[in-house]
Design a protein around this motif. Sequence first.
Motif, PDB file in Angstrom:
ATOM      1  N   ASP A  26       0.686  -1.304   0.156  1.00  0.00           N
ATOM      2  CA  ASP A  26       0.130   0.058  -0.049  1.00  0.00           C
ATOM      3  C   ASP A  26       0.985   1.191   0.002  1.00  0.00           C
ATOM      4  O   ASP A  26       0.422   2.184  -0.149  1.00  0.00           O
ATOM      5  CB  ASP A  26      -1.044  -0.012   1.236  1.00  0.00           C
ATOM      6  CG  ASP A  26      -0.443   0.139   2.611  1.00  0.00           C
ATOM      7  OD1 ASP A  26       0.863   0.330   2.642  1.00  0.00           O
ATOM      8  OD2 ASP A  26      -1.029  -0.045   3.449  1.00  0.00           O
ATOM      9  N   GLY A  27       2.166   1.155   0.234  1.00  0.00           N
ATOM     10  CA  GLY A  27       3.035   2.155   0.387  1.00  0.00           C
ATOM     11  C   GLY A  27       3.058   3.094   1.617  1.00  0.00           C
ATOM     12  O   GLY A  27       4.036   3.637   1.871  1.00  0.00           O
ATOM     13  N   THR A  28       1.802   3.052   1.954  1.00  0.00           N
ATOM     14  CA  THR A  28       1.642   4.247   3.288  1.00  0.00           C
ATOM     15  C   THR A  28       2.337   3.751   4.425  1.00  0.00           C
ATOM     16  O   THR A  28       3.265   4.360   4.983  1.00  0.00           O
ATOM     17  CB  THR A  28       0.108   4.313   3.624  1.00  0.00           C
ATOM     18  OG1 THR A  28      -0.407   4.699   2.400  1.00  0.00           O
ATOM     19  CG2 THR A  28       0.086   5.435   4.820  1.00  0.00           C
ATOM     20  N   THR A  29       2.178   2.507   4.868  1.00  0.00           N
ATOM     21  CA  THR A  29       3.042   1.923   6.149  1.00  0.00           C
ATOM     22  C   THR A  29       4.343   1.733   5.743  1.00  0.00           C
ATOM     23  O   THR A  29       5.134   1.675   6.711  1.00  0.00           O
ATOM     24  CB  THR A  29       2.351   0.511   6.270  1.00  0.00           C
ATOM     25  OG1 THR A  29       2.418  -0.276   5.250  1.00  0.00           O
ATOM     26  CG2 THR A  29       0.891   0.627   6.778  1.00  0.00           C
ATOM     27  N   TRP A  30       4.768   1.787   4.608  1.00  0.00           N
ATOM     28  CA  TRP A  30       6.295   1.669   4.317  1.00  0.00           C
ATOM     29  C   TRP A  30       7.261   2.855   4.767  1.00  0.00           C
ATOM     30  O   TRP A  30       8.302   2.612   4.771  1.00  0.00           O
ATOM     31  CB  TRP A  30       6.518   0.924   3.023  1.00  0.00           C
ATOM     32  CG  TRP A  30       6.415  -0.310   2.735  1.00  0.00           C
ATOM     33  CD1 TRP A  30       4.880  -0.726   2.388  1.00  0.00           C
ATOM     34  CD2 TRP A  30       6.812  -1.587   3.430  1.00  0.00           C
ATOM     35  NE1 TRP A  30       5.050  -2.208   2.741  1.00  0.00           N
ATOM     36  CE2 TRP A  30       6.005  -2.641   3.208  1.00  0.00           C
ATOM     37  CE3 TRP A  30       8.129  -1.818   4.117  1.00  0.00           C
ATOM     38  CZ2 TRP A  30       6.306  -3.944   3.563  1.00  0.00           C
ATOM     39  CZ3 TRP A  30       8.285  -2.863   4.505  1.00  0.00           C
ATOM     40  CH2 TRP A  30       7.571  -4.079   4.194  1.00  0.00           C
ATOM     41  N   ALA A  32       7.620   4.450   7.151  1.00  0.00           N
ATOM     42  CA  ALA A  32       8.238   4.550   8.364  1.00  0.00           C
ATOM     43  C   ALA A  32       9.211   3.216   8.515  1.00  0.00           C
ATOM     44  O   ALA A  32       9.963   2.977   9.307  1.00  0.00           O
ATOM     45  CB  ALA A  32       7.252   4.331   9.653  1.00  0.00           C
ATOM     46  N   ARG A  33       9.372   2.270   7.413  1.00  0.00           N
ATOM     47  CA  ARG A  33      10.232   1.041   7.144  1.00  0.00           C
ATOM     48  C   ARG A  33      10.963   1.395   6.167  1.00  0.00           C
ATOM     49  O   ARG A  33      11.112   0.375   5.172  1.00  0.00           O
ATOM     50  CB  ARG A  33       9.210  -0.070   7.328  1.00  0.00           C
ATOM     51  CG  ARG A  33       8.403  -0.056   8.567  1.00  0.00           C
ATOM     52  CD  ARG A  33       7.457  -1.143   8.684  1.00  0.00           C
ATOM     53  NE  ARG A  33       8.348  -2.455   8.711  1.00  0.00           N
ATOM     54  CZ  ARG A  33       7.824  -3.737   8.690  1.00  0.00           C
ATOM     55  NH1 ARG A  33       6.474  -3.857   8.630  1.00  0.00           N
ATOM     56  NH2 ARG A  33       8.597  -4.692   8.820  1.00  0.00           N
ATOM     57  N   MET A  34      11.517   2.466   5.799  1.00  0.00           N
ATOM     58  CA  MET A  34      12.049   2.571   4.390  1.00  0.00           C
ATOM     59  C   MET A  34      13.202   1.432   4.372  1.00  0.00           C
ATOM     60  O   MET A  34      13.725   1.066   3.233  1.00  0.00           O
ATOM     61  CB  MET A  34      12.774   4.093   4.230  1.00  0.00           C
ATOM     62  CG  MET A  34      11.305   4.973   4.055  1.00  0.00           C
ATOM     63  SD  MET A  34      10.544   4.416   2.545  1.00  0.00           S
ATOM     64  CE  MET A  34      11.557   4.882   1.239  1.00  0.00           C
ATOM     65  N   ALA A  35      14.058   1.213   5.458  1.00  0.00           N
ATOM     66  CA  ALA A  35      15.096   0.306   5.391  1.00  0.00           C
ATOM     67  C   ALA A  35      14.473  -1.145   5.043  1.00  0.00           C
ATOM     68  O   ALA A  35      15.315  -1.867   4.133  1.00  0.00           O
ATOM     69  CB  ALA A  35      15.869   0.208   6.714  1.00  0.00           C
ATOM     70  N   ASP A  36      13.702  -1.488   5.545  1.00  0.00           N
ATOM     71  CA  ASP A  36      12.842  -2.887   4.950  1.00  0.00           C
ATOM     72  C   ASP A  36      12.390  -2.567   3.594  1.00  0.00           C
ATOM     73  O   ASP A  36      12.811  -3.628   2.870  1.00  0.00           O
ATOM     74  CB  ASP A  36      11.632  -3.103   5.771  1.00  0.00           C
ATOM     75  CG  ASP A  36      11.984  -3.582   7.278  1.00  0.00           C
ATOM     76  OD1 ASP A  36      13.340  -3.859   7.597  1.00  0.00           O
ATOM     77  OD2 ASP A  36      11.138  -3.586   8.288  1.00  0.00           O
ATOM     78  N   ILE A  40      13.496  -5.158   0.076  1.00  0.00           N
ATOM     79  CA  ILE A  40      12.558  -5.698  -0.678  1.00  0.00           C
ATOM     80  C   ILE A  40      13.021  -5.439  -2.069  1.00  0.00           C
ATOM     81  O   ILE A  40      12.899  -6.047  -3.066  1.00  0.00           O
ATOM     82  CB  ILE A  40      11.093  -5.333  -0.277  1.00  0.00           C
ATOM     83  CG1 ILE A  40      10.632  -5.924   0.852  1.00  0.00           C
ATOM     84  CG2 ILE A  40      10.179  -5.759  -1.442  1.00  0.00           C
ATOM     85  CD1 ILE A  40       9.514  -5.465   1.751  1.00  0.00           C
ATOM     86  N   VAL A  41      13.342  -4.158  -2.249  1.00  0.00           N
ATOM     87  CA  VAL A  41      13.739  -3.769  -3.623  1.00  0.00           C
ATOM     88  C   VAL A  41      14.895  -4.349  -3.915  1.00  0.00           C
ATOM     89  O   VAL A  41      15.299  -4.564  -5.110  1.00  0.00           O
ATOM     90  CB  VAL A  41      13.864  -2.058  -3.438  1.00  0.00           C
ATOM     91  CG1 VAL A  41      14.683  -1.761  -4.880  1.00  0.00           C
ATOM     92  CG2 VAL A  41      12.391  -1.397  -3.349  1.00  0.00           C
ATOM     93  N   ALA A  42      15.831  -4.505  -3.128  1.00  0.00           N
ATOM     94  CA  ALA A  42      17.200  -5.486  -3.459  1.00  0.00           C
ATOM     95  C   ALA A  42      16.968  -6.662  -3.732  1.00  0.00           C
ATOM     96  O   ALA A  42      17.409  -7.201  -4.835  1.00  0.00           O
ATOM     97  CB  ALA A  42      18.153  -5.249  -2.242  1.00  0.00           C
ATOM     98  N   ARG A  43      15.820  -7.362  -3.243  1.00  0.00           N
ATOM     99  CA  ARG A  43      15.314  -8.731  -3.599  1.00  0.00           C
ATOM    100  C   ARG A  43      14.738  -8.714  -5.172  1.00  0.00           C
ATOM    101  O   ARG A  43      15.077  -9.630  -5.970  1.00  0.00           O
ATOM    102  CB  ARG A  43      14.385  -9.344  -2.695  1.00  0.00           C
ATOM    103  CG  ARG A  43      15.114  -9.680  -1.395  1.00  0.00           C
ATOM    104  CD  ARG A  43      13.879  -9.712  -0.319  1.00  0.00           C
ATOM    105  NE  ARG A  43      14.796 -10.298   0.871  1.00  0.00           N
ATOM    106  CZ  ARG A  43      15.657  -9.705   1.717  1.00  0.00           C
ATOM    107  NH1 ARG A  43      15.820  -8.341   1.555  1.00  0.00           N
ATOM    108  NH2 ARG A  43      16.025 -10.170   2.894  1.00  0.00           N
ATOM    109  N   GLN A  44      14.247  -7.509  -5.478  1.00  0.00           N
ATOM    110  CA  GLN A  44      13.859  -7.475  -6.705  1.00  0.00           C
ATOM    111  C   GLN A  44      15.006  -7.252  -7.742  1.00  0.00           C
ATOM    112  O   GLN A  44      14.928  -7.714  -8.958  1.00  0.00           O
ATOM    113  CB  GLN A  44      12.739  -6.456  -7.049  1.00  0.00           C
ATOM    114  CG  GLN A  44      12.411  -6.115  -8.302  1.00  0.00           C
ATOM    115  CD  GLN A  44      11.506  -4.867  -8.716  1.00  0.00           C
ATOM    116  OE1 GLN A  44      11.302  -3.813  -7.843  1.00  0.00           O
ATOM    117  NE2 GLN A  44      10.758  -4.663  -9.569  1.00  0.00           N
TER     118      GLN A  44
END
Length: 74
Positions: A26-30, A32-36, A40-44
């Motif tokens: 959803d983007g919104t909850t992330w 506060a969790r930009m490192a996480d 996830i982007v690194a896995r992509q």
Amino acid sequence: MTDILGHLDAIIEAKRRDAALLVMTDGTTWKARMADMAKIVARQNDGRILRIYTMQMRDQFLADLTTLKAEFGL
């Protein structure tokens, strides 16, 4: 807070090599969790996740599902 990365990594490890893994956020909850989210982007980027979508990417998500359906012969 749940261990999203742990669950995602378990899914990545368990999936078949010929399967496509798509992630919707959803983007919104992330915010506060930009490192996480960066992990996830690194896995992509390394090919373990095919694509990451946000809720605003609904049309692209549906188009990609149609393409994958044809590619996998479903």
